[in-house]
Design a protein around this motif. Structure first.
Motif, PDB file in Angstrom:
ATOM      1  N   ARG A 141       0.771  -1.306   0.081  1.00  0.00           N
ATOM      2  CA  ARG A 141      -0.056  -0.224  -0.152  1.00  0.00           C
ATOM      3  C   ARG A 141       1.004   1.136   0.044  1.00  0.00           C
ATOM      4  N   ARG A 142       0.260   2.387  -0.249  1.00  0.00           N
ATOM      5  CA  ARG A 142       1.083   3.587  -0.131  1.00  0.00           C
ATOM      6  C   ARG A 142       1.435   4.188   1.168  1.00  0.00           C
ATOM      7  N   ARG A 143       2.199   5.024   1.203  1.00  0.00           N
ATOM      8  CA  ARG A 143       2.611   5.595   2.420  1.00  0.00           C
ATOM      9  C   ARG A 143       1.496   6.260   2.953  1.00  0.00           C
ATOM     10  N   ARG A 144       1.247   6.163   4.438  1.00  0.00           N
ATOM     11  CA  ARG A 144       0.131   7.065   4.926  1.00  0.00           C
ATOM     12  C   ARG A 144       0.568   7.450   6.230  1.00  0.00           C
ATOM     13  N   ASN A 145      -0.138   8.623   6.818  1.00  0.00           N
ATOM     14  CA  ASN A 145       0.281   8.834   8.330  1.00  0.00           C
ATOM     15  C   ASN A 145      -0.636   8.361   9.352  1.00  0.00           C
ATOM     16  N   GLU A 146      -0.078   7.901  10.245  1.00  0.00           N
ATOM     17  CA  GLU A 146      -0.956   7.864  11.642  1.00  0.00           C
ATOM     18  C   GLU A 146      -0.782   8.948  12.671  1.00  0.00           C
ATOM     19  N   TYR A 147      -1.756   9.036  13.414  1.00  0.00           N
ATOM     20  CA  TYR A 147      -1.916  10.307  14.234  1.00  0.00           C
ATOM     21  C   TYR A 147      -1.778   9.826  15.644  1.00  0.00           C
ATOM     22  N   ARG A 148      -0.748  10.253  16.416  1.00  0.00           N
ATOM     23  CA  ARG A 148      -0.237  10.096  17.751  1.00  0.00           C
ATOM     24  C   ARG A 148      -0.378  11.417  18.606  1.00  0.00           C
ATOM     25  N   LEU A 149      -0.839  11.222  19.756  1.00  0.00           N
ATOM     26  CA  LEU A 149      -0.886  12.412  20.806  1.00  0.00           C
ATOM     27  C   LEU A 149       0.660  12.634  21.061  1.00  0.00           C
ATOM     28  N   THR A 150       0.836  13.914  21.088  1.00  0.00           N
ATOM     29  CA  THR A 150       2.000  14.515  21.470  1.00  0.00           C
ATOM     30  C   THR A 150       2.081  14.619  23.148  1.00  0.00           C
ATOM     31  N   GLU A 151       3.023  15.241  23.518  1.00  0.00           N
ATOM     32  CA  GLU A 151       2.926  15.673  25.223  1.00  0.00           C
ATOM     33  C   GLU A 151       2.016  16.209  25.434  1.00  0.00           C
ATOM     34  N   LYS A 152       1.624  17.358  24.422  1.00  0.00           N
ATOM     35  CA  LYS A 152       0.726  18.425  24.767  1.00  0.00           C
ATOM     36  C   LYS A 152      -0.918  17.863  24.581  1.00  0.00           C
ATOM     37  N   GLY A 153      -1.012  16.836  23.614  1.00  0.00           N
ATOM     38  CA  GLY A 153      -2.271  16.333  23.592  1.00  0.00           C
ATOM     39  C   GLY A 153      -2.424  15.062  24.691  1.00  0.00           C
ATOM     40  N   LEU A 154      -1.375  14.352  25.342  1.00  0.00           N
ATOM     41  CA  LEU A 154      -1.464  13.480  26.261  1.00  0.00           C
ATOM     42  C   LEU A 154      -2.007  14.362  27.421  1.00  0.00           C
ATOM     43  N   ASP A 155      -1.570  15.494  27.517  1.00  0.00           N
ATOM     44  CA  ASP A 155      -1.830  16.504  28.692  1.00  0.00           C
ATOM     45  C   ASP A 155      -3.428  16.907  28.774  1.00  0.00           C
ATOM     46  N   LEU A 156      -4.256  16.370  27.867  1.00  0.00           N
ATOM     47  CA  LEU A 156      -5.673  16.475  27.653  1.00  0.00           C
ATOM     48  C   LEU A 156      -6.287  15.263  28.598  1.00  0.00           C
ATOM     49  N   TYR A 157      -5.501  14.579  28.985  1.00  0.00           N
ATOM     50  CA  TYR A 157      -5.985  13.465  29.691  1.00  0.00           C
ATOM     51  C   TYR A 157      -7.188  13.841  30.867  1.00  0.00           C
ATOM     52  N   PRO A 158      -6.745  14.604  31.588  1.00  0.00           N
ATOM     53  CA  PRO A 158      -7.964  15.178  32.525  1.00  0.00           C
ATOM     54  C   PRO A 158      -9.189  15.691  31.908  1.00  0.00           C
ATOM     55  N   VAL A 159      -9.065  16.587  31.065  1.00  0.00           N
ATOM     56  CA  VAL A 159     -10.083  17.040  30.097  1.00  0.00           C
ATOM     57  C   VAL A 159     -10.927  15.628  29.545  1.00  0.00           C
ATOM     58  N   MET A 160     -10.526  14.723  29.273  1.00  0.00           N
ATOM     59  CA  MET A 160     -11.118  13.489  28.537  1.00  0.00           C
ATOM     60  C   MET A 160     -11.857  12.958  29.790  1.00  0.00           C
ATOM     61  N   ILE A 161     -11.322  12.357  30.850  1.00  0.00           N
ATOM     62  CA  ILE A 161     -11.623  11.863  31.853  1.00  0.00           C
ATOM     63  C   ILE A 161     -12.728  12.548  32.618  1.00  0.00           C
TER      64      ILE A 161
END
Lengths: 167, 167
Positions: A76-96
């Motif tokens: 298949r062709r190259r694609r991107n996957e999307y991973r949480l950065t540290e800034k994204g991971l810091d949203l954990y309290p918001v999500m919970i």
């Protein structure tokens, strides 16, 4: 200075919402926190259109909340996957916090669809408000809001107008 | 059952967002948590239109997040002010989590516009994720998500479609 006299342009909630203050965006982050990182999987699970998903992913990458990381399946062709950065991971309290409020008031009679637990002891997690000395606030009544170092007085011109304060 | 195989219709985050998943709504709640409860004051401070504010207030009252409580200033007609219900007050961790994330990544150089502290000891508050035994999760990596009692397997028909899963 009372809250009403403070300019809201640099309100942290408002600025956070300018990045994540939209339903689809939060749902994409929910997928990311659950390890779902690929375009087709996110789209299928949330049930959103290609163009909307592409737009929201682009904004989250631009904001530094997600990283686009290339991957390639055989043949298949190259694609991107999307991973949480540290800034994204810091949203954990918001999500919970969102999840637990939804659990409390909107779960089906049999219970919520997902349980998040502490991996170390299997007990369910909660988002709580604590001060830096470790006191837990049972409610907002135990908190106090004061103008911070970035507080600016509202200009009279801004008072009562319906523009210039968009989030 | 992996998260991808679970139906998202009864996801608690999704259901929470159906009530509060919109910028203006969160800003109205910010005002309420700061003691700003009257239509004109909310409108002026946020800078939003009459019709939008009236619509969002109506929805928040219908959802049981705000109570409409009549008041009457001398010589004026009776109006409502909007107070957080217990259900609304339970959004405190959501608000603090959003604020602190905004503080961390979007504050002006001089600092945030508002500091929320524990009234008992004046130390700033944070929203943290803890399990029922009191262990604090330093990150999402210390949590584990499992299907809950309300988890339903996705039907094959639902897989990959772009509708039927709107939040």
């Amino acid at each position: 200075m009372h809250w009403l006299e403070i300019e809201t342009d640099n309100c942290s909630i408002q600025r956070a919402l300018s990045v994540i203050g939209e339903k689809w965006t939060i749902l994409i982050l929910r997928e990311a926190f659950n390890g779902v990182r690929r375009f087709d999987q996110i789209r299928g699970h949330i049930g959103m259109s290609d163009s909307l998903l592409a737009d929201r992913l682009r904004k989250l990458v631009a904001a530094g909340v997600l990283d686009a990381v290339p991957y390639q399946d055989p043949g298949r062709r190259r694609r991107n996957e999307y991973r949480l950065t540290e800034k994204g991971l810091d949203l954990y309290p918001v999500m919970i916090a969102l999840m637990r409020w939804g659990d409390r008031y909107y779960a089906d009679p049999e219970g919520p669809a997902l349980i998040v637990a502490h991996a170390g002891c299997d007990e369910p997690v909660e988002a709580v408000v604590e001060c830096e000395r470790g006191h837990r606030l049972a409610s907002a009544a135990e908190g106090r809001a004061d103008p911070g170092p970035g507080a600016r007085a509202r200009t009279p011109a801004g008072a009562g107008t319906a523009d210039g304060h968009s989030p």
